[in-house]
Design a protein around this motif. Sequence first.
Motif, PDB file in Angstrom:
ATOM      1  N   VAL A 162      -2.251   3.492   9.649  1.00 12.97           N
ATOM      2  CA  VAL A 162      -1.011   3.331   8.872  1.00 12.97           C
ATOM      3  C   VAL A 162      -0.984   1.921   8.303  1.00 12.97           C
ATOM      4  CG1 VAL A 162       1.512   3.350   8.929  1.00 12.97           C
ATOM      5  CG2 VAL A 162       0.208   4.998  10.308  1.00 12.97           C
ATOM      6  N   ILE A 163      -0.779   1.836   6.994  1.00 10.80           N
ATOM      7  CA  ILE A 163      -0.725   0.551   6.301  1.00 10.80           C
ATOM      8  C   ILE A 163       0.548   0.520   5.455  1.00 10.80           C
ATOM      9  CG2 ILE A 163      -1.865  -0.990   4.655  1.00 10.80           C
ATOM     10  CD1 ILE A 163      -4.527   0.338   5.482  1.00 10.80           C
ATOM     11  N   LYS A 164       1.475  -0.352   5.811  1.00  7.89           N
ATOM     12  CA  LYS A 164       2.749  -0.476   5.112  1.00  7.89           C
ATOM     13  C   LYS A 164       3.405   0.887   4.889  1.00  7.89           C
ATOM     14  CE  LYS A 164       1.785  -4.879   2.851  1.00  7.89           C
ATOM     15  NZ  LYS A 164       1.713  -5.614   1.566  1.00  7.89           N
ATOM     16  N   LYS A 165       3.478   1.621   5.963  1.00 12.05           N
ATOM     17  CA  LYS A 165       4.143   2.921   6.033  1.00 12.05           C
ATOM     18  C   LYS A 165       3.389   4.064   5.349  1.00 12.05           C
ATOM     19  CE  LYS A 165       8.835   1.077   6.577  1.00 12.05           C
ATOM     20  NZ  LYS A 165      10.229   1.139   6.083  1.00 12.05           N
ATOM     21  N   SER A 166       2.304   3.772   4.648  1.00 16.32           N
ATOM     22  CA  SER A 166       1.468   4.835   4.094  1.00 16.32           C
ATOM     23  C   SER A 166       0.467   5.278   5.163  1.00 16.32           C
ATOM     24  CB  SER A 166       0.707   4.366   2.856  1.00 16.32           C
ATOM     25  OG  SER A 166       1.512   4.402   1.712  1.00 16.32           O
ATOM     26  N   ARG A 167       0.320   6.587   5.307  1.00 16.11           N
ATOM     27  CA  ARG A 167      -0.668   7.147   6.239  1.00 16.11           C
ATOM     28  C   ARG A 167      -1.988   7.357   5.507  1.00 16.11           C
ATOM     29  NH1 ARG A 167       1.302  12.579   7.746  1.00 16.11           N
ATOM     30  NH2 ARG A 167      -0.545  12.622   9.086  1.00 16.11           N
TER      31      ARG A 167
ATOM     32  N   ILE B 189     -17.260  11.330   2.654  1.00 20.30           N
ATOM     33  CA  ILE B 189     -16.021  10.797   3.232  1.00 20.30           C
ATOM     34  C   ILE B 189     -14.850  11.144   2.333  1.00 20.30           C
ATOM     35  CG2 ILE B 189     -14.750   8.690   3.815  1.00 20.30           C
ATOM     36  CD1 ILE B 189     -17.382   7.389   4.543  1.00 20.30           C
ATOM     37  N   VAL B 190     -13.763  11.555   2.967  1.00 20.27           N
ATOM     38  CA  VAL B 190     -12.501  11.761   2.268  1.00 20.27           C
ATOM     39  C   VAL B 190     -11.449  10.894   2.965  1.00 20.27           C
ATOM     40  CG1 VAL B 190     -10.733  13.398   1.534  1.00 20.27           C
ATOM     41  CG2 VAL B 190     -13.106  14.154   1.733  1.00 20.27           C
ATOM     42  N   VAL B 191     -10.659  10.172   2.180  1.00 26.20           N
ATOM     43  CA  VAL B 191      -9.533   9.422   2.732  1.00 26.20           C
ATOM     44  C   VAL B 191      -8.258   9.983   2.104  1.00 26.20           C
ATOM     45  CG1 VAL B 191      -8.439   7.191   3.073  1.00 26.20           C
ATOM     46  CG2 VAL B 191     -10.939   7.357   3.083  1.00 26.20           C
ATOM     47  N   THR B 192      -7.471  10.624   2.930  1.00 24.96           N
ATOM     48  CA  THR B 192      -6.215  11.240   2.502  1.00 24.96           C
ATOM     49  C   THR B 192      -5.082  10.225   2.648  1.00 24.96           C
ATOM     50  OG1 THR B 192      -6.953  13.457   3.128  1.00 24.96           O
ATOM     51  CG2 THR B 192      -4.563  13.080   3.021  1.00 24.96           C
ATOM     52  N   ARG B 193      -4.202  10.178   1.618  1.00 21.94           N
ATOM     53  CA  ARG B 193      -3.075   9.243   1.681  1.00 21.94           C
ATOM     54  C   ARG B 193      -1.749   9.969   1.527  1.00 21.94           C
ATOM     55  NH1 ARG B 193      -1.137   4.532  -2.636  1.00 21.94           N
ATOM     56  NH2 ARG B 193       0.385   3.526  -1.233  1.00 21.94           N
ATOM     57  N   TYR B 194      -0.848   9.659   2.431  1.00 18.59           N
ATOM     58  CA  TYR B 194       0.555  10.069   2.303  1.00 18.59           C
ATOM     59  C   TYR B 194       1.357   8.796   2.020  1.00 18.59           C
ATOM     60  CZ  TYR B 194      -0.427  14.762   4.068  1.00 18.59           C
ATOM     61  OH  TYR B 194      -0.900  16.051   4.224  1.00 18.59           O
ATOM     62  N   PHE B 195       1.908   8.704   0.823  1.00 20.35           N
ATOM     63  CA  PHE B 195       2.606   7.494   0.380  1.00 20.35           C
ATOM     64  C   PHE B 195       3.848   7.230   1.235  1.00 20.35           C
ATOM     65  CE2 PHE B 195       5.591   5.450  -2.804  1.00 20.35           C
ATOM     66  CZ  PHE B 195       4.975   4.203  -2.765  1.00 20.35           C
ATOM     67  N   GLY B 196       3.978   5.965   1.664  1.00 23.01           N
ATOM     68  CA  GLY B 196       5.076   5.617   2.553  1.00 23.01           C
ATOM     69  C   GLY B 196       6.220   4.889   1.901  1.00 23.01           C
ATOM     70  N   GLY B 197       6.160   4.735   0.569  1.00 28.77           N
ATOM     71  CA  GLY B 197       7.278   4.126  -0.138  1.00 28.77           C
ATOM     72  C   GLY B 197       7.094   2.672  -0.510  1.00 28.77           C
ATOM     73  N   ILE B 198       6.011   2.048  -0.042  1.00 27.99           N
ATOM     74  CA  ILE B 198       5.766   0.642  -0.369  1.00 27.99           C
ATOM     75  C   ILE B 198       4.490   0.558  -1.215  1.00 27.99           C
ATOM     76  CG2 ILE B 198       5.262  -1.654   0.547  1.00 27.99           C
ATOM     77  CD1 ILE B 198       6.766  -0.860   3.079  1.00 27.99           C
ATOM     78  N   MET B 199       4.610  -0.027  -2.406  1.00 27.81           N
ATOM     79  CA  MET B 199       3.458  -0.190  -3.286  1.00 27.81           C
ATOM     80  C   MET B 199       2.488  -1.206  -2.680  1.00 27.81           C
ATOM     81  SD  MET B 199       4.202   1.885  -5.783  1.00 27.81           S
ATOM     82  CE  MET B 199       3.127   1.422  -7.135  1.00 27.81           C
ATOM     83  N   LEU B 200       1.198  -0.902  -2.748  1.00 29.05           N
ATOM     84  CA  LEU B 200       0.194  -1.784  -2.148  1.00 29.05           C
ATOM     85  C   LEU B 200      -0.483  -2.699  -3.166  1.00 29.05           C
ATOM     86  CD1 LEU B 200      -1.577   0.663   0.343  1.00 29.05           C
ATOM     87  CD2 LEU B 200       0.332  -0.872   0.775  1.00 29.05           C
ATOM     88  N   GLY B 201      -0.413  -2.347  -4.444  1.00 23.78           N
ATOM     89  CA  GLY B 201      -1.120  -3.129  -5.446  1.00 23.78           C
ATOM     90  C   GLY B 201      -2.602  -2.809  -5.421  1.00 23.78           C
TER      91      GLY B 201
END
Length: 210
Positions: free
Chosen positions: A17-22, A96-108
Amino acid sequence: MLDRYKTVRAFGSKEIVIKKSRFIGYGRPVATEDEAIRFIDEIKKLHWNATHNCSAYMIGERDEIQKQSDDGEPSGTAGKPILEVIKNQGLKNVAIVVTRYFGGIMLGAGGLVRAYTDGAVAAIEAAESITKVLHQEVFVEVEYTWLGKLENELRNRGMRMGETQFTDKVVLLCLPEAKDTDAFVAWMTDLTQGQGLVTNGEQVYFIEGE
């Protein structure tokens, strides 16, 4: 065939988890591009409601096939970092697959690159990096009177062995590294004073250290 190469052992997944994104990293060994594509499609179906399913794979003895996908993320922020992790770790035949669920905070852009890099590293940790070493099947057929001596010599050398066949003669299945085949055959011929029938079988990969 390569004398040795690094890949991953089996399917594996790990979530960070990075800044609320999974970010869920998935990795597995693949032998063909079709296999890689099927794997990516499976993860996309599993996470059909994810924000992104970004991926990369590299296949071939000389890394002939290299593909990546940002799957909607800004160009170069997802697929490329995943592929770079595969390259930097010296892996072959890996998807490799990296799945992302957006947590509401933009990462840039920089944050996304770091996040997908970390996701790919997590996937490889879960799938377990290994080294495969090419071995050569060498069958040594001798009279029973040679069995004790050969077993002792092979054991002292730490030779990898397959199943021994017992018929009217004994057939030992030896598995030296492929690069050492000629020297091994010469050693067996000398050790049996030319009385052993030494023949080569197939080449097979084994995991180093196992």
